[in-house]
Motif scaffolding. Sequence first.
Motif, mmCIF file in Angstrom:
data_model
loop_
_atom_site.group_PDB
_atom_site.id
_atom_site.type_symbol
_atom_site.label_atom_id
_atom_site.label_comp_id
_atom_site.label_asym_id
_atom_site.label_seq_id
_atom_site.Cartn_x
_atom_site.Cartn_y
_atom_site.Cartn_z
ATOM 1 N N ALA A 2 0.968 -1.144 0.001
ATOM 2 C CA ALA A 2 -0.033 -0.200 -0.195
ATOM 3 C C ALA A 2 0.954 1.226 0.234
ATOM 4 N N ASN A 3 1.152 1.487 -0.456
ATOM 5 C CA ASN A 3 1.150 3.549 -0.828
ATOM 6 C C ASN A 3 0.748 4.502 -0.579
ATOM 7 N N THR A 4 -0.482 4.819 -0.835
ATOM 8 C CA THR A 4 -1.574 6.448 -0.410
ATOM 9 C C THR A 4 -1.894 5.910 1.002
ATOM 10 N N SER A 7 -5.088 4.057 1.163
ATOM 11 C CA SER A 7 -4.724 2.025 0.603
ATOM 12 C C SER A 7 -3.793 1.719 2.126
ATOM 13 N N LYS A 8 -3.411 2.488 2.669
ATOM 14 C CA LYS A 8 -2.868 1.987 3.793
ATOM 15 C C LYS A 8 -3.613 1.291 5.299
ATOM 16 N N ARG A 10 -7.210 1.418 4.330
ATOM 17 C CA ARG A 10 -7.829 0.031 4.132
ATOM 18 C C ARG A 10 -7.352 -1.769 4.289
ATOM 19 N N ALA A 11 -5.769 -1.270 4.311
ATOM 20 C CA ALA A 11 -5.014 -2.609 4.819
ATOM 21 C C ALA A 11 -5.418 -2.553 5.995
#
Length: 89
Positions: A2-4, A7-8, A10-11
Amino acid sequence: MANTPQSKKRARQIERRTDINKARRSRIRTFLRKVEEAIASGNAEAARDALKAAQPELMRGVTKGVVHKNTAARKVSRLAARVKALATA
């Protein structure tokens, strides 16, 4: 990876939900195993009680999205038929 930031996040959320769902699935399996053991022992009364306890647990799994509705219905139906056959035999 995850980069954004989104997305982090959500992870992290997925990781948390996975643990919760795993616990729910395990709890459902435990209830189903109790019914199976009661049927195997031949005790109709214990099997009926175990099925009564397992049924709402399975349906709760459906509402929480851990188990599909048809899967739960199929499992309850088959177990109920086996418990009924045990009681009549």
